[in-house]
Design a protein around this motif. Structure first.
Motif, PDB file in Angstrom:
ATOM      1  N   MET A   1      53.633  78.767  39.334  1.00 56.12           N
ATOM      2  CA  MET A   1      54.528  78.916  40.466  1.00 56.12           C
ATOM      3  C   MET A   1      53.952  79.935  41.443  1.00 56.12           C
ATOM      4  O   MET A   1      53.495  80.996  41.069  1.00 56.12           O
ATOM      5  CB  MET A   1      55.896  79.372  39.952  1.00 56.12           C
ATOM      6  CG  MET A   1      56.923  79.481  41.027  1.00 56.12           C
ATOM      7  SD  MET A   1      58.525  79.817  40.289  1.00 56.12           S
ATOM      8  CE  MET A   1      59.176  80.898  41.493  1.00 56.12           C
ATOM      9  N   THR A   2      53.982  79.614  42.710  1.00 57.81           N
ATOM     10  CA  THR A   2      53.470  80.485  43.753  1.00 57.81           C
ATOM     11  C   THR A   2      54.535  81.491  44.159  1.00 57.81           C
ATOM     12  O   THR A   2      55.691  81.153  44.321  1.00 57.81           O
ATOM     13  CB  THR A   2      53.060  79.659  44.987  1.00 57.81           C
ATOM     14  OG1 THR A   2      52.145  78.653  44.574  1.00 57.81           O
ATOM     15  CG2 THR A   2      52.424  80.523  46.027  1.00 57.81           C
ATOM     16  N   VAL A   3      54.103  82.745  44.343  1.00 59.89           N
ATOM     17  CA  VAL A   3      55.017  83.800  44.767  1.00 59.89           C
ATOM     18  C   VAL A   3      55.229  83.677  46.273  1.00 59.89           C
ATOM     19  O   VAL A   3      54.283  83.564  47.043  1.00 59.89           O
ATOM     20  CB  VAL A   3      54.446  85.188  44.408  1.00 59.89           C
ATOM     21  CG1 VAL A   3      55.341  86.289  44.929  1.00 59.89           C
ATOM     22  CG2 VAL A   3      54.248  85.301  42.914  1.00 59.89           C
ATOM     23  N   LYS A   4      56.480  83.691  46.702  1.00 56.79           N
ATOM     24  CA  LYS A   4      56.823  83.593  48.125  1.00 56.79           C
ATOM     25  C   LYS A   4      56.511  84.930  48.812  1.00 56.79           C
ATOM     26  O   LYS A   4      56.863  85.991  48.316  1.00 56.79           O
ATOM     27  CB  LYS A   4      58.312  83.264  48.261  1.00 56.79           C
ATOM     28  CG  LYS A   4      58.749  83.056  49.670  1.00 56.79           C
ATOM     29  CD  LYS A   4      59.130  81.632  49.900  1.00 56.79           C
ATOM     30  CE  LYS A   4      59.862  81.526  51.208  1.00 56.79           C
ATOM     31  NZ  LYS A   4      59.422  80.453  52.016  1.00 56.79           N
ATOM     32  N   ILE A   5      55.862  84.858  49.950  1.00 62.59           N
ATOM     33  CA  ILE A   5      55.549  86.051  50.734  1.00 62.59           C
ATOM     34  C   ILE A   5      56.806  86.466  51.481  1.00 62.59           C
ATOM     35  O   ILE A   5      57.455  85.643  52.121  1.00 62.59           O
ATOM     36  CB  ILE A   5      54.390  85.764  51.708  1.00 62.59           C
ATOM     37  CG1 ILE A   5      53.131  85.397  50.930  1.00 62.59           C
ATOM     38  CG2 ILE A   5      54.142  86.954  52.627  1.00 62.59           C
ATOM     39  CD1 ILE A   5      51.994  84.893  51.794  1.00 62.59           C
ATOM     40  N   THR A   6      57.144  87.744  51.389  1.00 65.56           N
ATOM     41  CA  THR A   6      58.389  88.215  51.992  1.00 65.56           C
ATOM     42  C   THR A   6      58.186  89.176  53.166  1.00 65.56           C
ATOM     43  O   THR A   6      59.151  89.540  53.828  1.00 65.56           O
ATOM     44  CB  THR A   6      59.281  88.906  50.939  1.00 65.56           C
ATOM     45  OG1 THR A   6      58.549  89.982  50.353  1.00 65.56           O
ATOM     46  CG2 THR A   6      59.710  87.917  49.860  1.00 65.56           C
ATOM     47  N   HIS A   7      56.936  89.602  53.398  1.00 65.00           N
ATOM     48  CA  HIS A   7      56.664  90.534  54.495  1.00 65.00           C
ATOM     49  C   HIS A   7      55.497  90.007  55.324  1.00 65.00           C
ATOM     50  O   HIS A   7      54.497  89.539  54.780  1.00 65.00           O
ATOM     51  CB  HIS A   7      56.310  91.931  53.976  1.00 65.00           C
ATOM     52  CG  HIS A   7      57.401  92.546  53.162  1.00 65.00           C
ATOM     53  ND1 HIS A   7      58.542  93.054  53.728  1.00 65.00           N
ATOM     54  CD2 HIS A   7      57.545  92.718  51.831  1.00 65.00           C
ATOM     55  CE1 HIS A   7      59.339  93.521  52.776  1.00 65.00           C
ATOM     56  NE2 HIS A   7      58.752  93.312  51.618  1.00 65.00           N
ATOM     57  N   THR A  76      52.502  76.351  57.982  1.00 68.16           N
ATOM     58  CA  THR A  76      53.699  76.124  58.797  1.00 68.16           C
ATOM     59  C   THR A  76      54.783  75.379  58.023  1.00 68.16           C
ATOM     60  O   THR A  76      55.957  75.486  58.356  1.00 68.16           O
ATOM     61  CB  THR A  76      53.333  75.380  60.103  1.00 68.16           C
ATOM     62  OG1 THR A  76      54.419  75.480  60.993  1.00 68.16           O
ATOM     63  CG2 THR A  76      53.008  73.933  59.856  1.00 68.16           C
ATOM     64  N   PHE A  77      54.405  74.639  56.997  1.00 66.35           N
ATOM     65  CA  PHE A  77      55.400  73.918  56.197  1.00 66.35           C
ATOM     66  C   PHE A  77      56.266  74.881  55.385  1.00 66.35           C
ATOM     67  O   PHE A  77      57.413  74.580  55.087  1.00 66.35           O
ATOM     68  CB  PHE A  77      54.731  72.918  55.254  1.00 66.35           C
ATOM     69  CG  PHE A  77      54.021  71.793  55.959  1.00 66.35           C
ATOM     70  CD1 PHE A  77      54.286  71.466  57.285  1.00 66.35           C
ATOM     71  CD2 PHE A  77      53.065  71.056  55.293  1.00 66.35           C
ATOM     72  CE1 PHE A  77      53.629  70.422  57.921  1.00 66.35           C
ATOM     73  CE2 PHE A  77      52.402  70.008  55.918  1.00 66.35           C
ATOM     74  CZ  PHE A  77      52.685  69.699  57.230  1.00 66.35           C
ATOM     75  N   THR A  78      55.714  76.023  55.014  1.00 70.19           N
ATOM     76  CA  THR A  78      56.447  77.010  54.218  1.00 70.19           C
ATOM     77  C   THR A  78      56.935  78.188  55.053  1.00 70.19           C
ATOM     78  O   THR A  78      58.009  78.715  54.816  1.00 70.19           O
ATOM     79  CB  THR A  78      55.546  77.530  53.072  1.00 70.19           C
ATOM     80  OG1 THR A  78      55.024  76.410  52.355  1.00 70.19           O
ATOM     81  CG2 THR A  78      56.332  78.408  52.116  1.00 70.19           C
TER      82      THR A  78
END
Length: 108
Positions: A1-7, A76-78
């Motif tokens: 699972m890929t970690v979502k970038i939050t900053h 851009t999709f994410t």
């Protein structure tokens, strides 16, 4: 699972790494230039349909670059807003000659 970038500070180097190949960046520059010219023409000639052309002209070459050059999924999709901002940031860094330093900092 890929970690979502939050900053955004984490996103910018990721964005540059997703554009590591020169040909990919060149296609982005072509698309961004065409999009900007289409937007200028839309307002200068009061032709709102050119805004749609700007979207197609901007994203078309960029997505082709990702699918056929980088062989990755467009960010851009994410991350649609960060990606749009970063595309212009990369474009203006390129125009100003500051992009090589940013690429170096991102490990490219």
């Amino acid at each position: 699972m890929t970690v979502k970038i939050t900053h955004y500070a984490e996103f910018w180097p990721y964005y540059l790494r997703e554009h590591s190949k020169t040909k990919c960046r060149q296609l982005h520059y072509i698309g961004t230039t065409l999009a900007l010219l289409s937007l200028l023409a839309a307002f200068a000639f009061m032709m709102p349909w050119l805004i749609l052309l700007a979207v197609v002209a901007g994203y078309g070459p960029a997505w082709i670059a990702h699918f056929f050059v980088e062989k990755n999924r467009p960010a851009t999709f994410t991350y649609p807003f960060w990606s749009l901002y970063s595309d212009f940031r990369m474009y203006f860094y390129w125009l100003s000659g500051k992009l090589p330093e940013e690429l170096r900092k991102a490990g490219i």
